[in-house]
Design a protein around this motif. Structure first.
Motif, PDB file in Angstrom:
ATOM      1  N   TRP A   1       9.765  -5.483  44.886  1.00 44.80           N
ATOM      2  CA  TRP A   1       9.557  -6.788  44.250  1.00 44.80           C
ATOM      3  C   TRP A   1      10.417  -7.844  44.959  1.00 44.80           C
ATOM      4  CZ3 TRP A   1       5.701  -7.785  40.950  1.00 44.80           C
ATOM      5  CH2 TRP A   1       5.696  -9.000  40.297  1.00 44.80           C
ATOM      6  N   GLY A   2      11.621  -7.465  45.356  1.00 45.04           N
ATOM      7  CA  GLY A   2      12.478  -8.372  46.110  1.00 45.04           C
ATOM      8  C   GLY A   2      11.866  -8.746  47.450  1.00 45.04           C
ATOM      9  N   GLU A   3      11.305  -7.750  48.136  1.00 47.41           N
ATOM     10  CA  GLU A   3      10.631  -8.020  49.415  1.00 47.41           C
ATOM     11  C   GLU A   3       9.434  -8.937  49.209  1.00 47.41           C
ATOM     12  OE1 GLU A   3      11.685  -7.152  52.453  1.00 47.41           O
ATOM     13  OE2 GLU A   3      13.428  -6.263  51.474  1.00 47.41           O
ATOM     14  N   MET A   4       8.651  -8.669  48.170  1.00 47.76           N
ATOM     15  CA  MET A   4       7.486  -9.508  47.900  1.00 47.76           C
ATOM     16  C   MET A   4       7.927 -10.921  47.538  1.00 47.76           C
ATOM     17  SD  MET A   4       4.971  -7.733  48.709  1.00 47.76           S
ATOM     18  CE  MET A   4       3.858  -9.062  48.348  1.00 47.76           C
ATOM     19  N   GLY A   5       9.004 -11.025  46.774  1.00 47.26           N
ATOM     20  CA  GLY A   5       9.526 -12.343  46.415  1.00 47.26           C
ATOM     21  C   GLY A   5       9.845 -13.165  47.648  1.00 47.26           C
ATOM     22  N   SER A   6      10.463 -12.534  48.635  1.00 45.04           N
ATOM     23  CA  SER A   6      10.802 -13.288  49.845  1.00 45.04           C
ATOM     24  C   SER A   6       9.543 -13.728  50.594  1.00 45.04           C
ATOM     25  CB  SER A   6      11.738 -12.495  50.754  1.00 45.04           C
ATOM     26  OG  SER A   6      11.134 -11.318  51.212  1.00 45.04           O
ATOM     27  N   VAL A   7       8.481 -12.940  50.532  1.00 53.16           N
ATOM     28  CA  VAL A   7       7.203 -13.333  51.138  1.00 53.16           C
ATOM     29  C   VAL A   7       6.599 -14.514  50.381  1.00 53.16           C
ATOM     30  CG1 VAL A   7       4.822 -12.569  51.549  1.00 53.16           C
ATOM     31  CG2 VAL A   7       6.719 -11.047  52.086  1.00 53.16           C
ATOM     32  N   TRP A   8       6.792 -14.525  49.054  1.00 52.02           N
ATOM     33  CA  TRP A   8       6.247 -15.607  48.211  1.00 52.02           C
ATOM     34  C   TRP A   8       7.103 -16.857  48.233  1.00 52.02           C
ATOM     35  CZ3 TRP A   8       6.007 -11.626  43.714  1.00 52.02           C
ATOM     36  CH2 TRP A   8       4.915 -10.782  43.899  1.00 52.02           C
ATOM     37  N   GLY A   9       8.214 -16.830  48.961  1.00 56.94           N
ATOM     38  CA  GLY A   9       9.075 -18.003  49.010  1.00 56.94           C
ATOM     39  C   GLY A   9      10.146 -18.024  47.933  1.00 56.94           C
ATOM     40  N   VAL A  10      10.396 -16.876  47.322  1.00 56.59           N
ATOM     41  CA  VAL A  10      11.421 -16.761  46.291  1.00 56.59           C
ATOM     42  C   VAL A  10      12.568 -15.947  46.886  1.00 56.59           C
ATOM     43  CG1 VAL A  10      11.940 -15.821  43.992  1.00 56.59           C
ATOM     44  CG2 VAL A  10       9.695 -16.817  44.456  1.00 56.59           C
ATOM     45  N   ASN A  11      13.770 -16.352  46.606  1.00 56.91           N
ATOM     46  CA  ASN A  11      14.939 -15.623  47.066  1.00 56.91           C
ATOM     47  C   ASN A  11      14.820 -14.152  46.662  1.00 56.91           C
ATOM     48  OD1 ASN A  11      17.699 -14.457  46.270  1.00 56.91           O
ATOM     49  ND2 ASN A  11      18.250 -16.159  47.609  1.00 56.91           N
ATOM     50  N   ARG A  12      15.115 -13.254  47.584  1.00 58.91           N
ATOM     51  CA  ARG A  12      14.982 -11.815  47.361  1.00 58.91           C
ATOM     52  C   ARG A  12      15.773 -11.347  46.132  1.00 58.91           C
ATOM     53  NH1 ARG A  12      14.992  -8.086  52.252  1.00 58.91           N
ATOM     54  NH2 ARG A  12      14.838 -10.176  53.003  1.00 58.91           N
ATOM     55  N   THR A  13      17.013 -11.813  46.010  1.00 62.38           N
ATOM     56  CA  THR A  13      17.843 -11.380  44.888  1.00 62.38           C
ATOM     57  C   THR A  13      17.289 -11.899  43.563  1.00 62.38           C
ATOM     58  OG1 THR A  13      19.761 -11.340  46.350  1.00 62.38           O
ATOM     59  CG2 THR A  13      20.198 -11.323  43.988  1.00 62.38           C
ATOM     60  N   VAL A  14      16.775 -13.119  43.558  1.00 61.59           N
ATOM     61  CA  VAL A  14      16.170 -13.671  42.340  1.00 61.59           C
ATOM     62  C   VAL A  14      14.998 -12.784  41.918  1.00 61.59           C
ATOM     63  CG1 VAL A  14      14.912 -15.640  41.376  1.00 61.59           C
ATOM     64  CG2 VAL A  14      16.921 -16.025  42.810  1.00 61.59           C
ATOM     65  N   ALA A  15      14.179 -12.392  42.871  1.00 60.60           N
ATOM     66  CA  ALA A  15      13.043 -11.515  42.563  1.00 60.60           C
ATOM     67  C   ALA A  15      13.529 -10.154  42.063  1.00 60.60           C
ATOM     68  CB  ALA A  15      12.156 -11.357  43.795  1.00 60.60           C
TER      69      ALA A  15
ATOM     70  N   SER B   1      28.130 -14.727  40.577  1.00 61.23           N
ATOM     71  CA  SER B   1      27.670 -16.105  40.790  1.00 61.23           C
ATOM     72  C   SER B   1      26.221 -16.131  41.286  1.00 61.23           C
ATOM     73  CB  SER B   1      28.578 -16.832  41.778  1.00 61.23           C
ATOM     74  OG  SER B   1      28.596 -16.168  43.028  1.00 61.23           O
ATOM     75  N   THR B   2      25.863 -15.168  42.106  1.00 64.05           N
ATOM     76  CA  THR B   2      24.484 -15.067  42.599  1.00 64.05           C
ATOM     77  C   THR B   2      23.537 -14.762  41.445  1.00 64.05           C
ATOM     78  OG1 THR B   2      25.286 -14.298  44.734  1.00 64.05           O
ATOM     79  CG2 THR B   2      22.972 -13.850  44.226  1.00 64.05           C
ATOM     80  N   VAL B   3      23.965 -13.869  40.561  1.00 67.76           N
ATOM     81  CA  VAL B   3      23.163 -13.529  39.385  1.00 67.76           C
ATOM     82  C   VAL B   3      22.991 -14.756  38.499  1.00 67.76           C
ATOM     83  CG1 VAL B   3      23.116 -12.175  37.245  1.00 67.76           C
ATOM     84  CG2 VAL B   3      23.733 -11.081  39.417  1.00 67.76           C
ATOM     85  N   SER B   4      24.060 -15.496  38.282  1.00 64.89           N
ATOM     86  CA  SER B   4      23.998 -16.682  37.440  1.00 64.89           C
ATOM     87  C   SER B   4      23.014 -17.703  37.998  1.00 64.89           C
ATOM     88  CB  SER B   4      25.391 -17.299  37.327  1.00 64.89           C
ATOM     89  OG  SER B   4      25.367 -18.430  36.500  1.00 64.89           O
ATOM     90  N   THR B   5      23.099 -17.946  39.301  1.00 60.36           N
ATOM     91  CA  THR B   5      22.176 -18.877  39.949  1.00 60.36           C
ATOM     92  C   THR B   5      20.738 -18.376  39.833  1.00 60.36           C
ATOM     93  OG1 THR B   5      23.899 -19.532  41.502  1.00 60.36           O
ATOM     94  CG2 THR B   5      21.626 -20.018  42.141  1.00 60.36           C
ATOM     95  N   GLY B   6      20.531 -17.084  40.062  1.00 60.00           N
ATOM     96  CA  GLY B   6      19.193 -16.502  39.969  1.00 60.00           C
ATOM     97  C   GLY B   6      18.628 -16.593  38.561  1.00 60.00           C
ATOM     98  N   LEU B   7      19.457 -16.340  37.567  1.00 66.01           N
ATOM     99  CA  LEU B   7      18.999 -16.423  36.177  1.00 66.01           C
ATOM    100  C   LEU B   7      18.594 -17.849  35.812  1.00 66.01           C
ATOM    101  CD1 LEU B   7      21.577 -14.027  34.508  1.00 66.01           C
ATOM    102  CD2 LEU B   7      19.096 -13.663  34.669  1.00 66.01           C
ATOM    103  N   HIS B   8      19.347 -18.827  36.301  1.00 64.24           N
ATOM    104  CA  HIS B   8      18.982 -20.223  36.043  1.00 64.24           C
ATOM    105  C   HIS B   8      17.625 -20.547  36.655  1.00 64.24           C
ATOM    106  CE1 HIS B   8      22.496 -21.600  33.929  1.00 64.24           C
ATOM    107  NE2 HIS B   8      23.285 -21.071  34.852  1.00 64.24           N
TER     108      HIS B   8
END
Length: 176
Positions: free
Chosen positions: A15-29, A56-63
């Motif tokens: 899902w993280g890999e697909m997120g990066s293909v869709w233009g979403v940060n991998r960690t957010v996905a 901090s990365t998690v917090s940013t991703g959750l937002h």
């Protein structure tokens, strides 16, 4: 959260890999994938520990996920911390993602095309015609999108379940 199983790890990584293909940060996905699979809402610290990423990365991703409308804060009795839960209905999740992608990508493109067509002068007749063709096509697609977006979810699911029969029914309607 309990230890991730190999299947969970595989899904979260993919899902993280697909997120990066869709233009979403991998960690957010990956955060979304973890929340989607989790039977219980998770705290930011639990997400950070499970995915081995900075708090901090998690917090940013959750937002970001909250701004998309696919993750929400829930409260657990006896625990003052915020817990996070993904949208559980896959259809609603896809609708929310498509709606957000439209507003971030398609709407600005439409605005640029409209402005460009309006700005093109007589000397740019060929360019104006090409831009107008693209604008007309995209607006037609958006008309269909808007109609689908307004459909009740159960109707949309039934429509999708038609599969190959959908195109057969549609071609009969168009021919008549």
């Amino acid at each position: 959260m309990a230890e991730l199983t190999p299947v969970m790890q595989k899904f979260i990584l993919h899902w993280g890999e697909m997120g990066s293909v869709w233009g979403v940060n991998r960690t957010v996905a990956q955060i979304y994938a973890l929340l989607y699979l989790s039977p219980e809402p998770l705290t930011a610290d639990e997400i950070s520990e499970t995915l081995a990423v900075a708090r901090s990365t998690v917090s940013t991703g959750l937002h970001e996920l909250q701004s998309w409308g696919i993750v929400k804060i829930v409260h657990v009795l006896g625990d003052r911390r915020d817990h996070f839960q993904s949208m559980s209905d896959v259809w609603e999740m896809f609708r929310a993602i498509i709606r957000e992608r439209k507003s971030r990508e398609i709407d600005p493109l439409l605005a640029m095309l409209r402005a460009s067509v309006a700005e093109a002068d007589k000397d740019d007749a060929h360019v104006k015609e090409k831009l107008q063709d693209m604008l007309d096509s995209l607006e037609s697609v958006m008309t269909i999108y808007n109609q689908v977006e307004q459909m009740p979810l159960d109707t949309l699911i039934k429509l999708a379940s038609l599969g190959e029969n959908f195109s057969k029914v549609l071609s009969k309607v168009v021919k008549s």
